[in-house]
Design a protein around this motif. Structure first.
Motif, PDB file in Angstrom:
ATOM      1  N   MET A 179      13.854   2.258  21.324  1.00  0.00           N
ATOM      2  CA  MET A 179      13.783   1.972  19.896  1.00  0.00           C
ATOM      3  C   MET A 179      14.774   2.850  19.120  1.00  0.00           C
ATOM      4  O   MET A 179      15.481   2.384  18.236  1.00  0.00           O
ATOM      5  CB  MET A 179      12.373   2.189  19.353  1.00  0.00           C
ATOM      6  N   LEU A 180      14.829   4.125  19.473  1.00  0.00           N
ATOM      7  CA  LEU A 180      15.755   5.033  18.803  1.00  0.00           C
ATOM      8  C   LEU A 180      17.204   4.633  19.057  1.00  0.00           C
ATOM      9  O   LEU A 180      18.059   4.801  18.183  1.00  0.00           O
ATOM     10  CB  LEU A 180      15.503   6.470  19.253  1.00  0.00           C
ATOM     11  N   GLN A 211      27.261   1.426  13.505  1.00  0.00           N
ATOM     12  CA  GLN A 211      27.807   0.149  13.036  1.00  0.00           C
ATOM     13  C   GLN A 211      28.536  -0.603  14.139  1.00  0.00           C
ATOM     14  O   GLN A 211      28.828  -0.075  15.198  1.00  0.00           O
ATOM     15  CB  GLN A 211      28.708   0.342  11.818  1.00  0.00           C
ATOM     16  N   VAL A 234      22.902  -6.120  12.293  1.00  0.00           N
ATOM     17  CA  VAL A 234      21.812  -5.272  11.805  1.00  0.00           C
ATOM     18  C   VAL A 234      20.469  -5.981  11.969  1.00  0.00           C
ATOM     19  O   VAL A 234      19.478  -5.371  12.402  1.00  0.00           O
ATOM     20  CB  VAL A 234      22.051  -4.858  10.338  1.00  0.00           C
ATOM     21  N   ALA A 294      14.204  -3.474  17.483  1.00  0.00           N
ATOM     22  CA  ALA A 294      13.476  -2.221  17.245  1.00  0.00           C
ATOM     23  C   ALA A 294      12.032  -2.516  16.832  1.00  0.00           C
ATOM     24  O   ALA A 294      11.109  -1.798  17.237  1.00  0.00           O
ATOM     25  CB  ALA A 294      14.178  -1.391  16.171  1.00  0.00           C
ATOM     26  N   ASN A 297      19.367  -5.834  15.643  1.00  0.00           N
ATOM     27  CA  ASN A 297      18.872  -4.501  16.000  1.00  0.00           C
ATOM     28  C   ASN A 297      17.518  -4.231  15.369  1.00  0.00           C
ATOM     29  O   ASN A 297      16.640  -3.626  15.992  1.00  0.00           O
ATOM     30  CB  ASN A 297      19.878  -3.426  15.563  1.00  0.00           C
ATOM     31  N   PHE A 298      17.336  -4.675  14.137  1.00  0.00           N
ATOM     32  CA  PHE A 298      16.057  -4.476  13.462  1.00  0.00           C
ATOM     33  C   PHE A 298      14.945  -5.238  14.175  1.00  0.00           C
ATOM     34  O   PHE A 298      13.847  -4.701  14.389  1.00  0.00           O
ATOM     35  CB  PHE A 298      16.159  -4.918  11.997  1.00  0.00           C
ATOM     36  N   ASN A 350      18.364   1.587  19.263  1.00  0.00           N
ATOM     37  CA  ASN A 350      18.693   0.546  18.288  1.00  0.00           C
ATOM     38  C   ASN A 350      18.998   1.138  16.918  1.00  0.00           C
ATOM     39  O   ASN A 350      19.920   0.683  16.230  1.00  0.00           O
ATOM     40  CB  ASN A 350      17.549  -0.468  18.179  1.00  0.00           C
ATOM     41  N   LEU A 351      18.266   2.162  16.527  1.00  0.00           N
ATOM     42  CA  LEU A 351      18.516   2.789  15.230  1.00  0.00           C
ATOM     43  C   LEU A 351      19.847   3.541  15.220  1.00  0.00           C
ATOM     44  O   LEU A 351      20.572   3.519  14.216  1.00  0.00           O
ATOM     45  CB  LEU A 351      17.354   3.705  14.875  1.00  0.00           C
ATOM     46  N   VAL A 352      20.196   4.170  16.323  1.00  0.00           N
ATOM     47  CA  VAL A 352      21.486   4.864  16.427  1.00  0.00           C
ATOM     48  C   VAL A 352      22.628   3.850  16.354  1.00  0.00           C
ATOM     49  O   VAL A 352      23.647   4.088  15.685  1.00  0.00           O
ATOM     50  CB  VAL A 352      21.556   5.694  17.731  1.00  0.00           C
ATOM     51  N   ILE A 386      22.610   0.991  14.817  1.00  0.00           N
ATOM     52  CA  ILE A 386      22.744   0.558  13.424  1.00  0.00           C
ATOM     53  C   ILE A 386      23.542   1.592  12.640  1.00  0.00           C
ATOM     54  O   ILE A 386      24.420   1.260  11.846  1.00  0.00           O
ATOM     55  CB  ILE A 386      21.363   0.331  12.776  1.00  0.00           C
ATOM     56  N   TYR A 387      23.266   2.865  12.868  1.00  0.00           N
ATOM     57  CA  TYR A 387      23.979   3.930  12.173  1.00  0.00           C
ATOM     58  C   TYR A 387      25.470   3.934  12.530  1.00  0.00           C
ATOM     59  O   TYR A 387      26.332   4.111  11.665  1.00  0.00           O
ATOM     60  CB  TYR A 387      23.355   5.292  12.508  1.00  0.00           C
TER      61      TYR A 387
END
Length: 118
Positions: free
Chosen positions: A100-101, A110, A67, A74, A70-71, A103-105, A107-108
């Motif tokens: 960027m999106l 996992q 996490v 992003a 990825n943070f 990386n957020l996906v 994280i979601y």
């Protein structure tokens, strides 16, 4: 099971792209230097971006720091988007947005090899 496969493929893609871009920044490729030049950032700043990008790739591949990696990635992409917008380069900012999106996906979705928390 399908979600874990999709997550693994996305992680591999992000790691590949992160290594590619991070190495281009670290080695001072002319196209990277010219992109950062319009923001008045020199070669050492480009190298710093490259080091941060490569470090975030390593962190993404380690389950305990997944996490955080990825943070960080992003956040660096968001910084580049903000710099693009500061010079009114909407096309450049739009190109960075899907990464960027992504990386957020990720994280979601996992880390695919960990057991889910109950």
């Amino acid at each position: 099971m399908l979600i874990k496969i999709v997550s693994a493929v996305l992680i591999i893609f992000v790691a590949f792209m992160g290594c590619k871009q991070g190495w281009a920044m670290w080695s001072g490729k002319p196209e990277m230097l010219s992109m950062f030049e319009k923001w008045q950032l020199g070669k050492s700043a480009v190298r710093l971006f490259g080091v941060v990008t490569l470090a975030s790739v390593i962190l993404i591949l380690i389950p305990r720091t997944f996490v955080a990696g990825n943070f960080i990635m992003a956040a660096t992409i968001l910084l580049i988007i903000c710099l693009q917008l500061s010079v009114k380069d909407l096309k450049g900012a739009t190109v960075e947005l899907p990464f960027m999106l992504l990386n957020l996906v990720i994280i979601y979705l996992q880390y695919p090899l960990l057991k889910p928390l109950r």
